[in-house]
Scaffold this active site. Structure first.
Site, mmCIF file in Angstrom:
data_model
loop_
_atom_site.group_PDB
_atom_site.id
_atom_site.type_symbol
_atom_site.label_atom_id
_atom_site.label_comp_id
_atom_site.label_asym_id
_atom_site.label_seq_id
_atom_site.Cartn_x
_atom_site.Cartn_y
_atom_site.Cartn_z
ATOM 1 N N GLY A 38 -1.330 7.870 -9.757
ATOM 2 C CA GLY A 38 -0.327 8.651 -9.052
ATOM 3 C C GLY A 38 -0.427 8.505 -7.549
ATOM 4 C CG HIS A 44 0.917 2.688 -6.721
ATOM 5 N ND1 HIS A 44 0.659 3.595 -5.718
ATOM 6 C CD2 HIS A 44 -0.244 2.554 -7.413
ATOM 7 C CE1 HIS A 44 -0.592 3.997 -5.812
ATOM 8 N NE2 HIS A 44 -1.175 3.379 -6.817
ATOM 9 N N GLY A 171 -3.352 -4.383 -8.579
ATOM 10 C CA GLY A 171 -3.291 -4.733 -7.168
ATOM 11 C C GLY A 171 -4.547 -5.448 -6.686
ATOM 12 C CD GLN A 172 -5.604 -10.073 -2.663
ATOM 13 O OE1 GLN A 172 -4.408 -10.387 -2.610
ATOM 14 N NE2 GLN A 172 -6.495 -10.505 -1.787
ATOM 15 C CB SER A 214 -5.143 3.071 0.057
ATOM 16 O OG SER A 214 -5.993 3.964 -0.644
ATOM 17 N NE ARG A 216 -10.326 8.032 -2.330
ATOM 18 C CZ ARG A 216 -10.430 7.521 -3.541
ATOM 19 N NH1 ARG A 216 -9.930 6.321 -3.766
ATOM 20 N NH2 ARG A 216 -11.010 8.182 -4.522
#
Length: 332
Positions: A38, A44, A171-172, A214, A216
């Protein structure tokens, strides 16, 4: 279980997801799968678009896996933005031939669905069945998070068993995790997906400073965000030294110098920045390269190198990587 309204079907149990998948099997439809925790962002969504372009149906899972968080880590504060996540997914469309494809379903299991016997963040008190990829979980990110990949391998095995996707998109940015999951599919002989259908998609980045996107990143303050591109700049510097013929030691040293320079500048603005690591690893084995290794080393002529690192801003830890060499054999 109550969820925000959405035009995309929400599957909130194992049985409903399996019924959805069985219909796809019966209809002979290919299924692309994007597993997430999420707090969706452009990274994403780039995976979702790739899946939409390559599959008849696309399903996205949203599950914050408690086993991936050590007792001292940020499970309680990990961002949960389901209403916005659904809005973003509804807006995604890809035109293929004469058809318009959009996400077909969202799998939204609860903790009890994924861990019927319950789950503890403390590995020592966990009971039940867990999956571990031996020899590939202690290097790189595993040095800082020793139980992380056991948790990832376990939850993804469960998700693959439920969804049985034709193709998976990862994802890389989380390169070690993605490569470990490829090995998981190969070693455990998964049919859905088989190893050749686990796709690693290039990292989505901020167009200005290259910061890897990200969930975060939202924890960064405005001043911290000014310096958040430091890690990628450092990795680019190391890559440049390496491609000009420098050794592993020289490449890593150059990257550390970049971080130290930016750390001093950040401190002037009251920003605390701390390097966790910068390292170079063999992409097949995850072994650390010898300090004297260079791009002309016989093995490395054939095997890509993962140049990766992690950087702390207070309690926020950013990770990134660059694949050097035959990149197309890793990222596809």
């Amino acid at each position: 279980m109550s969820h925000p309204s959405s035009s995309i079907p929400i599957l909130d149990s194992v049985s409903s997801c399996r019924a959805w998948r069985q219909k796809a099997f019966s209809d002979k439809k290919s299924v692309g799968f994007v597993p997430t925790m999420g707090a969706l962002h452009e990274g994403h969504l780039s995976l979702v678009r790739r899946s939409l372009a390559e599959n008849d149906l696309t399903i996205v899972s949203i599950f914050v896996n408690p086993a991936q968080f050590a007792p001292h880590e940020d499970l309680a504060t990990y961002p949960r933005t389901l209403p916005r996540d659904l809005e973003l997914l509804v807006a995604e469309e890809v035109h293929v031939a004469n058809a318009v494809r959009s996400p077909s379903a969202v799998f939204l299991p609860g903790v009890r669905d994924i861990y019927p016997s319950g789950i503890s963040q403390d590995v020592k008190s966990q009971t039940g069945t867990f999956v571990e990829v031996k020899g590939y979980s202690h290097q790189m990110e595993g040095k800082s998070r020793p139980t992380f990949f056991r948790a990832v391998a376990t939850v993804v095995t469960k998700l693959f068993n439920i969804v049985q996707p034709t193709n998976v998109y990862l994802g890389q940015k989380d390169i070690q995790q993605a490569l470990l999951l490829r090995r998981l599919c190969a070693d455990l002989l998964f049919a859905h997906p088989d190893v050749d259908h686990v796709h690693i998609v290039p990292t989505a980045r901020d167009p200005v400073d290259g910061l890897a996107l990200s969930s975060r990143n939202m924890f960064l303050s405005a001043d911290e965000r000014l310096f958040a591109g430091t890690l990628y700049q450092a990795l680019q510097c190391a890559e440049s030294v390496w491609t000009r013929g420098g050794t592993k030691a020289e490449s890593v040293s150059a990257a550390v110098t970049v971080v130290e320079r930016e750390r001093e500048l950040a401190a002037l603005k009251g920003v605390q920045m701390k390097l966790d690591y910068i390292e170079m690893n063999n992409s097949d084995t995850f072994d650390v390269l010898d300090d004297g290794a260079g791009k002309e080393s016989e093995l490395l002529k054939k095997t890509p190198v993962i140049l990766s690192g992690a950087l702390w801003f207070r309690q926020t830890r950013l990770i990134d990587n660059i694949v050097i060499g035959a990149r197309d054999t890793v990222v596809n």
